[in-house]
Design a protein around this motif. Structure first.
Motif, PDB file in Angstrom:
ATOM      1  N   LYS A  38     -16.045 -12.274  17.688  1.00  0.00           N
ATOM      2  CA  LYS A  38     -15.563 -13.579  17.222  1.00  0.00           C
ATOM      3  C   LYS A  38     -16.170 -14.708  18.052  1.00  0.00           C
ATOM      4  CE  LYS A  38     -11.344 -16.369  17.057  1.00  0.00           C
ATOM      5  NZ  LYS A  38      -9.888 -16.383  17.293  1.00  0.00           N
ATOM      6  N   ASP A  42     -18.683 -17.665  16.718  1.00  0.00           N
ATOM      7  CA  ASP A  42     -18.343 -19.079  16.865  1.00  0.00           C
ATOM      8  C   ASP A  42     -19.460 -19.863  17.561  1.00  0.00           C
ATOM      9  OD1 ASP A  42     -15.956 -18.715  15.566  1.00  0.00           O
ATOM     10  OD2 ASP A  42     -14.758 -18.545  17.403  1.00  0.00           O
ATOM     11  N   ARG A  45     -23.257 -19.430  14.048  1.00  0.00           N
ATOM     12  CA  ARG A  45     -22.645 -19.153  12.754  1.00  0.00           C
ATOM     13  C   ARG A  45     -23.626 -18.632  11.708  1.00  0.00           C
ATOM     14  NH1 ARG A  45     -17.023 -19.366  12.908  1.00  0.00           N
ATOM     15  NH2 ARG A  45     -17.065 -19.786  10.674  1.00  0.00           N
ATOM     16  N   ASP A  66      -7.143 -10.286  12.025  1.00  0.00           N
ATOM     17  CA  ASP A  66      -6.893 -11.636  12.535  1.00  0.00           C
ATOM     18  C   ASP A  66      -8.027 -12.119  13.428  1.00  0.00           C
ATOM     19  OD1 ASP A  66      -4.545 -11.583  11.164  1.00  0.00           O
ATOM     20  OD2 ASP A  66      -3.265 -11.195  12.902  1.00  0.00           O
ATOM     21  N   ALA A  69     -10.748 -13.417  10.999  1.00  0.00           N
ATOM     22  CA  ALA A  69     -10.317 -14.152   9.808  1.00  0.00           C
ATOM     23  C   ALA A  69     -11.208 -15.366   9.586  1.00  0.00           C
ATOM     24  CB  ALA A  69      -8.858 -14.585   9.962  1.00  0.00           C
ATOM     25  N   GLY A  70     -11.714 -15.514   8.355  1.00  0.00           N
ATOM     26  CA  GLY A  70     -12.578 -16.635   8.028  1.00  0.00           C
ATOM     27  C   GLY A  70     -14.007 -16.476   8.506  1.00  0.00           C
ATOM     28  N   ARG A  71     -14.315 -15.342   9.105  1.00  0.00           N
ATOM     29  CA  ARG A  71     -15.653 -15.136   9.654  1.00  0.00           C
ATOM     30  C   ARG A  71     -16.330 -13.898   9.082  1.00  0.00           C
ATOM     31  NH1 ARG A  71     -12.078 -16.871  13.279  1.00  0.00           N
ATOM     32  NH2 ARG A  71     -12.614 -18.632  14.655  1.00  0.00           N
ATOM     33  N   GLN A  73     -16.992 -11.110   5.527  1.00  0.00           N
ATOM     34  CA  GLN A  73     -16.883 -10.728   4.128  1.00  0.00           C
ATOM     35  C   GLN A  73     -16.711  -9.219   4.073  1.00  0.00           C
ATOM     36  OE1 GLN A  73     -20.232 -11.709   1.670  1.00  0.00           O
ATOM     37  NE2 GLN A  73     -19.365 -10.805  -0.174  1.00  0.00           N
TER      38      GLN A  73
END
Length: 372
Positions: A38, A42, A45, A66, A69-71, A73
């Protein structure tokens, strides 16, 4: 093993030393990696830097999901579909186009067509399943042994990576019991009956088997205005070849046990639809439909735009008007959103049974009809 130990001992340093693009297999075995990945994402990207593969659905493991999340597919890799198996060993110029079944279901239409029954080929397709490694083994004892070894490996390694449970030996037997209940309403009490374990424990074990993609629950379709609908999910094994190996049955047993053939044919069709939906661009969600009067539809497909189609599955070669009872109720319930209702059966002809209702041979799932 060296990479595993390095990742566990120093996850931040391990991720920092990785090349610009990398594939990490069985990444769920080192949960500590996800926080370091993660942080790396960040900082940079660019998509596609990390490809994480594994036999566990990380979306069902909150601690892992979690973290990214959002990072990320999620792409689920199913066992092979019948359309894919039809391509094996063929040259590029011999490969036929995809069946286009979902396109026909949601708008293209099936038209009139004739063909041969699948007959014994349907039973063989069910018992073969779609696991590539299993299909390299000859049918019978050697293929069953592969599935046995596979289940034991999953239980001993993947389950232990997720959680510590006291009765690992119960998981293969619970999966076998689930295979006997495939395509039936999910009933924890029935599944728990042979075990000296509490219902909460059995529920926990079933969730673990879901995380391993070995079984899944098909949610009921309903809306808040329809109080008489049954809101219990259906249980399906992830692959009919796996189910048959767990039950120690082959095509000959299915020829004589029509009840079991019906269950496994329904799961076979459902899983084929799930696999084909992976390359169907509008996207579909899957449900089943049943009301308290006993009307049911085996598979309900809801397209991204809200259009709904229903599929009823029959292992036999005959279709009657009564087989469309659940589809007619579904059509009345959803109104203009209803795209089509199909009874898939092991027959020879595609024929209409009323507006938007049609009987279609099962083989049409993976074969385009010949041009007139």
């Amino acid at each position: 093993m060296v990479s595993l130990n390095a990742a566990q001992d120093d996850p931040a340093g391990f991720v920092a030393d990785l090349p610009d693009r990398v594939i990490l297999d069985e990444a769920q075995r080192v949960p500590e990696l996800f926080s370091s990945i993660k942080l790396s994402i960040d900082r940079d990207r660019r998509p596609g830097r990390f490809v994480l593969t594994g036999s566990t659905n990380v979306m069902l493991v909150p601690r892992l999901a979690d973290s990214l999340a959002g990072r990320m597919q999620i792409l689920r890799l199913h066992p092979l579909s019948q359309t894919e198996l039809a391509r094996v060993g063929r040259h590029a110029d011999e490969i036929k186009p995809e069946s286009g079944f979902l396109d026909a279901l949601f708008g293209g239409g099936f038209g009139m067509s004739n063909g041969e029954r699948l007959g014994p080929n349907l039973r063989e397709g069910i018992t073969n399943g779609g696991y590539p490694a299993a299909l390299t083994r000859p049918p019978g004892r050697r293929r069953i042994q592969w599935y046995t070894d596979y289940i034991n490996a999953v239980v001993q390694h993947d389950v232990n990576d997720l959680t510590r449970i006291t009765r690992l030996d119960a998981l293969p037997r619970l999966l076998q019991a689930s295979a006997a209940q495939t395509a039936r309403l999910f009933n924890v009490s029935r599944l728990a009956a042979p075990f000296q374990l509490s219902l909460p424990t059995i529920r926990t074990y079933l969730v673990l088997l879901e995380r391993m993609f070995l079984l899944e629950r098909l949610a009921p379709w309903y809306n808040n205005r329809l109080k008489r609908l049954v809101k219990t999910p259906k249980l399906h094994l992830g692959d009919t070849g796996l189910a048959c190996a767990l039950l120690r049955i082959g095509p000959e047993r299915l020829q004589t046990d029509r009840v079991l053939l019906g269950q496994l044919t329904e799961t076979f069709v459902y899983q084929e639809l799930r696999r084909q939906s992976g390359w169907y661009h509008p996207g579909v969600r899957f449900f089943h439909y049943r009301d308290k009067d006993g009307a049911e539809v085996d598979v309900v497909l809801e397209q991204g735009g809200g259009r709904i189609a229903g599929i009823e599955v029959k292992a036999g070669a005959t279709v009657r008007s009564g087989d469309f009872r659940g589809l007619r109720k579904l059509a009345k319930t959803v109104g203009d959103r209803f795209a089509a209702g199909v009874v898939l059966y092991d027959g020879e002809i595609s024929v209409g049974f009323g507006p938007k209702l049609r009987a279609v041979p099962i083989r049409r799932l993976w074969e385009r009809p010949p041009l007139p």
